[in-house]
Design an enzyme around this catalytic site. Structure first.
Site: not given
Ligand code: ARG
Length: 290
Positions: A175, A271
């Protein structure tokens, strides 16, 4: 006086690492101790934000949806308009209806004003992949591992704002918010290895050299780029000394929270929150004065 910044967070009582959709996640290593530590860590993050004057809305946990603790992925929010996310992985798709109901309630209370759906086939994982740069007045939008390229045009149209697409290449930084963080003074903290050559060229073309603060692999792996910036303060996971120095040199102070249980899922401060009150009109004085 300005209205206090407003964030969404999720009660962490259903959080765990029970599947693997990114390389940080190892379900076999998750223990009851991790769960207890997660509850404490989430509380500390909430307290840190409140200590800086923010209001935090906390939504209920839902059994079977552990990653609901990352509301940054729920939607892109600007000017009261909410573009609801669509997740790439089936493991997280159940969150979509939960968050839709959450935003409907926020709308009924007047906290947000409008809910917008993505067109069929478009994947977009919320503010995790669409970061509003308040000083410059555009979205930086990540795509590749999670959100798809088609999401860029949808964000542009929905909010009537410029969108700068940045393609992500690394499995570890899936992300945009894991590797890119615009700061209130106009600098951007980012980890170069997470981007395609074209995306890096775009970043370097748009940011003056003095505004580029590069995070090392170690700093990014500590999930410190995934930070919440309020004024001159950055709320983030425990930071390596190297990063503390770099940010202090630019006039920022750090509030560090031990977010280790959430890093086991591939997330941290940014997040675990979703900013609800961003407006396109607000430009920090420091940039507006230029
Ligand atoms: N376990 C989650 C996933 O892989 C973590 C998300 C973290 N979110 C972020 N925006 N970095 O989707």
């Amino acid at each position: 006086m300005d209205a206090p910044p407003r964030f969404l967070m999720t009660d962490p009582s259903a959080f765990d690492v029970s599947y693997r959709i990114n390389p940080w996640m190892d379900p076999g290593a998750w223990t009851a101790d991790c769960a207890a530590a997660a509850t404490a860590a989430s509380g500390e993050l909430r307290a840190a934000l409140q200590g800086l004057g923010a209001r935090v809305e906390t939504i209920e946990a839902v059994r079977g949806l552990p990653d609901l603790v990352f509301p940054a992925n729920a939607a892109v929010v600007l000017d009261g308009r909410v573009l609801l996310a669509r997740f790439r992985h089936p493991e997280r798709q159940g969150e979509e209806t939960v968050f839709r109901a959450v935003f409907a309630r926020l709308k009924a209370r007047g906290v947000v004003s409008e809910l917008v759906d993505l067109p069929e086939g478009v994947l977009q994982e919320g503010a995790g992949d669409a970061i509003w740069d308040a000083g410059r007045g555009w979205f930086w939008a990540g795509f590749g591992p999670r959100s798809n390229r088609a999401s860029l045009g949808v964000i542009r149209k929905t909010f009537g704002q410029e969108v700068v697409g940045l393609e992500l290449v690394s499995e570890r930084f899936y992300h945009l918010d894991t590797c890119f963080c615009p700061l209130s003074g106009g600098q951007v903290l980012y980890h170069p290895d997470a981007f395609t050559p074209a995306a890096l060229a775009e970043i370097r073309a748009r940011l003056a050299p003095g505004d580029r603060i590069e995070a090392t692999a170690e700093e990014a792996a500590a999930f410190c780029v995934n930070a919440v910036n309020l004024g001159e303060t950055l709320v983030m996971a425990r930071a390596p000394e190297s990063l503390r120095g770099k940010l202090q040199a630019h006039g920022y102070s750090l509030v560090e929270v031990d977010l280790a249980p959430f890093i086991r899922s591939g997330g941290a401060a940014y997040c675990m929150t979703l900013r609800l009150d961003r407006t396109s009109a607000a430009r920090p004085a420091i940039l507006a004065a230029e």
